[in-house]
Design a protein around this motif. Structure first.
Motif, PDB file in Angstrom:
ATOM      1  N   MET A  50       0.571  -1.829  -0.117  1.00 21.96           N
ATOM      2  CA  MET A  50      -0.081  -0.095   0.397  1.00 21.96           C
ATOM      3  C   MET A  50       0.708   1.136  -0.153  1.00 21.96           C
ATOM      4  N   ASP A  51       1.494   2.454  -1.359  1.00 21.04           N
ATOM      5  CA  ASP A  51       2.393   2.812  -1.442  1.00 21.04           C
ATOM      6  C   ASP A  51       1.129   4.167  -1.876  1.00 21.04           C
ATOM      7  N   GLU A  52       1.326   5.139  -1.927  1.00 23.11           N
ATOM      8  CA  GLU A  52       1.144   6.685  -2.075  1.00 23.11           C
ATOM      9  C   GLU A  52       0.182   6.392  -3.637  1.00 23.11           C
ATOM     10  N   PHE A  73     -17.909   4.467  -0.315  1.00 21.37           N
ATOM     11  CA  PHE A  73     -16.310   4.479   0.406  1.00 21.37           C
ATOM     12  C   PHE A  73     -15.901   5.436   1.411  1.00 21.37           C
ATOM     13  N   THR A  74     -15.999   4.719   2.561  1.00 26.67           N
ATOM     14  CA  THR A  74     -16.581   5.765   3.184  1.00 26.67           C
ATOM     15  C   THR A  74     -14.769   7.084   3.506  1.00 26.67           C
ATOM     16  N   GLN A  75     -14.518   8.382   4.573  1.00 22.03           N
ATOM     17  CA  GLN A  75     -13.585   9.091   4.997  1.00 22.03           C
ATOM     18  C   GLN A  75     -12.521   7.914   5.800  1.00 22.03           C
ATOM     19  N   ALA A  76     -13.734   7.258   6.226  1.00 16.87           N
ATOM     20  CA  ALA A  76     -12.482   6.133   7.796  1.00 16.87           C
ATOM     21  C   ALA A  76     -12.183   5.304   6.176  1.00 16.87           C
ATOM     22  N   TYR A  77     -12.195   4.993   5.658  1.00 18.31           N
ATOM     23  CA  TYR A  77     -11.640   3.575   4.921  1.00 18.31           C
ATOM     24  C   TYR A  77     -10.557   5.048   4.328  1.00 18.31           C
ATOM     25  N   GLN A  78     -10.529   5.460   3.487  1.00 18.68           N
ATOM     26  CA  GLN A  78      -9.553   6.811   2.899  1.00 18.68           C
ATOM     27  C   GLN A  78      -8.254   6.472   4.094  1.00 18.68           C
ATOM     28  N   ARG A  79      -8.696   7.514   5.316  1.00 16.58           N
ATOM     29  CA  ARG A  79      -7.848   7.122   5.859  1.00 16.58           C
ATOM     30  C   ARG A  79      -7.301   6.125   7.201  1.00 16.58           C
ATOM     31  N   ASN A  80      -7.472   5.493   7.401  1.00 21.97           N
ATOM     32  CA  ASN A  80      -7.701   4.244   8.224  1.00 21.97           C
ATOM     33  C   ASN A  80      -6.638   3.117   7.698  1.00 21.97           C
ATOM     34  N   LEU A  82      -6.490   2.682   3.106  1.00 21.69           N
ATOM     35  CA  LEU A  82      -5.665   3.614   1.933  1.00 21.69           C
ATOM     36  C   LEU A  82      -4.540   4.657   3.154  1.00 21.69           C
ATOM     37  N   GLY A  83      -4.642   5.629   3.760  1.00 18.06           N
ATOM     38  CA  GLY A  83      -3.462   6.605   4.180  1.00 18.06           C
ATOM     39  C   GLY A  83      -2.445   6.187   5.270  1.00 18.06           C
ATOM     40  N   ILE A  84      -2.388   3.758   5.645  1.00 15.15           N
ATOM     41  CA  ILE A  84      -1.839   3.637   6.461  1.00 15.15           C
ATOM     42  C   ILE A  84      -0.355   3.121   5.282  1.00 15.15           C
ATOM     43  N   ARG A  85       0.217   2.933   5.342  1.00 12.79           N
ATOM     44  CA  ARG A  85       2.082   3.133   4.580  1.00 12.79           C
ATOM     45  C   ARG A  85       2.156   1.734   5.367  1.00 12.79           C
ATOM     46  N   GLY A  86       2.866   0.421   4.574  1.00 11.61           N
ATOM     47  CA  GLY A  86       3.476  -1.010   5.354  1.00 11.61           C
ATOM     48  C   GLY A  86       2.895  -1.872   5.467  1.00 11.61           C
ATOM     49  N   THR A  87       1.485  -0.809   4.994  1.00 10.88           N
ATOM     50  CA  THR A  87       0.770  -2.368   4.737  1.00 10.88           C
ATOM     51  C   THR A  87       0.564  -2.994   3.256  1.00 10.88           C
ATOM     52  N   LEU A  88       0.428  -4.298   3.234  1.00 11.74           N
ATOM     53  CA  LEU A  88      -0.197  -5.427   2.092  1.00 11.74           C
ATOM     54  C   LEU A  88      -1.457  -5.259   1.778  1.00 11.74           C
ATOM     55  N   LEU A  89      -1.935  -5.278   0.688  1.00 18.90           N
ATOM     56  CA  LEU A  89      -3.003  -5.490   0.180  1.00 18.90           C
ATOM     57  C   LEU A  89      -2.849  -6.849  -0.362  1.00 18.90           C
ATOM     58  N   ASP A  90      -3.357  -7.669   0.772  1.00 18.54           N
ATOM     59  CA  ASP A  90      -3.201  -9.300   0.714  1.00 18.54           C
ATOM     60  C   ASP A  90      -4.229  -9.801   0.959  1.00 18.54           C
ATOM     61  N   SER A  91      -5.311 -10.519   0.510  1.00 21.41           N
ATOM     62  CA  SER A  91      -7.066 -10.637   1.268  1.00 21.41           C
ATOM     63  C   SER A  91      -6.174 -12.721   1.869  1.00 21.41           C
ATOM     64  N   HIS A  92      -5.138 -12.805   1.840  1.00 22.32           N
ATOM     65  CA  HIS A  92      -5.425 -14.229   2.451  1.00 22.32           C
ATOM     66  C   HIS A  92      -6.269 -14.856   3.688  1.00 22.32           C
ATOM     67  N   ALA A  93      -5.698 -13.621   4.693  1.00 19.26           N
ATOM     68  CA  ALA A  93      -6.422 -13.305   5.967  1.00 19.26           C
ATOM     69  C   ALA A  93      -7.714 -13.657   6.425  1.00 19.26           C
ATOM     70  N   ALA A  94      -8.474 -12.475   5.236  1.00 18.68           N
ATOM     71  CA  ALA A  94      -9.979 -12.065   4.931  1.00 18.68           C
ATOM     72  C   ALA A  94     -10.514 -13.754   3.941  1.00 18.68           C
ATOM     73  N   THR A  95      -9.944 -14.252   3.146  1.00 23.27           N
ATOM     74  CA  THR A  95     -10.268 -15.540   1.996  1.00 23.27           C
ATOM     75  C   THR A  95     -10.185 -16.609   3.482  1.00 23.27           C
TER      76      THR A  95
END
Length: 212
Positions: A50-52, A73-80, A82-95
């Motif tokens: 999850m980069d800029e 798609f809320t501001q809470a989603y955008q902030r908490n 999309l706005g957090i760097r260093g995380t991965l877009l990884d769906s393993h846990a959710a799946t």
């Protein structure tokens, strides 16, 4: 429109899949049985940082989905999220959480998926870690699935691998160009209903399913 079955190919971190929810709800209400199968698109080698640049691209896309489908798609989603760097877009846990939810009752897979999508896109919650997904499942009344996700037994892992394997195999067999996609399988011959049909008129989608 009764006695129709469709297979729904998805990834829990796909914004367009979240956007398809109202149409899927209408299908269910009309008597169509939906079997959700994850394709693992954003898990393992498909996970993305999850980069800029990615966050900006995702938000622009999400705004388009919201205009088209009415899904928030809320501001809470955008902030908490999309706005957090260093995380991965990884769906393993959710799946894996969705597979765990459906272990005893397969109909709960769709319920779990919707709860996870809402947690991310509306509430801005973490659904890329096992602990984050487990908390969402527990809040949805699926404490059993939450416990399984925190300490996955061999049974859950086996079922999960089988479900994702089926999803990937069907995705490849249909030459689908992305998720969400629907498939109608009759006499072991799957027919693809492209994602566009999920974002047009409901009558058009029903006609596609009937014709497949």
């Amino acid at each position: 429109m009764s006695n129709s079955d469709v297979t729904y190919l998805f990834d829990p971190l796909c914004g367009w899949c979240y956007g398809a929810t109202p149409m899927l709800d209408r299908l269910s209400a009309s008597g169509v049985r939906i079997e959700p199968l994850a394709t693992g698109l954003f898990s393992g080698a498909g996970a993305l940082p999850m980069d800029e640049g990615f966050a900006a691209h995702a938000w622009a896309n999400d705004q388009r989905i919201e205009r088209l489908t009415g899904q928030a798609f809320t501001q809470a989603y955008q902030r908490n999220v999309l706005g957090i760097r260093g995380t991965l877009l990884d769906s393993h846990a959710a799946t894996l959480g969705i597979s765990a939810a459906g272990l005893e009752d397969p109909s709960r897979r769709l319920t779990a998926l919707k709860a996870i999508q809402r947690a991310r896109y509306v509430d801005g919650r973490d659904i890329v870690t096992a602990e984050g997904v487990a908390a969402v499942l527990a809040d949805t009344g699926m404490a059993d699935a939450a416990a399984m996700l925190r300490k996955p037994a061999e049974t859950v892992l086996t079922v999960h691998a089988e479900l994702v394997g089926r999803g990937r195999a069907l995705f490849q067999r249909l030459h689908a160009n992305g998720v969400p996609s629907l498939a109608v399988i009759r006499n072991d011959a799957p027919r693809l209903i492209g994602s566009n049909a999920l974002f047009g008129s409901f009558d058009n989608l029903v006609a596609h399913i009937a014709a497949a």
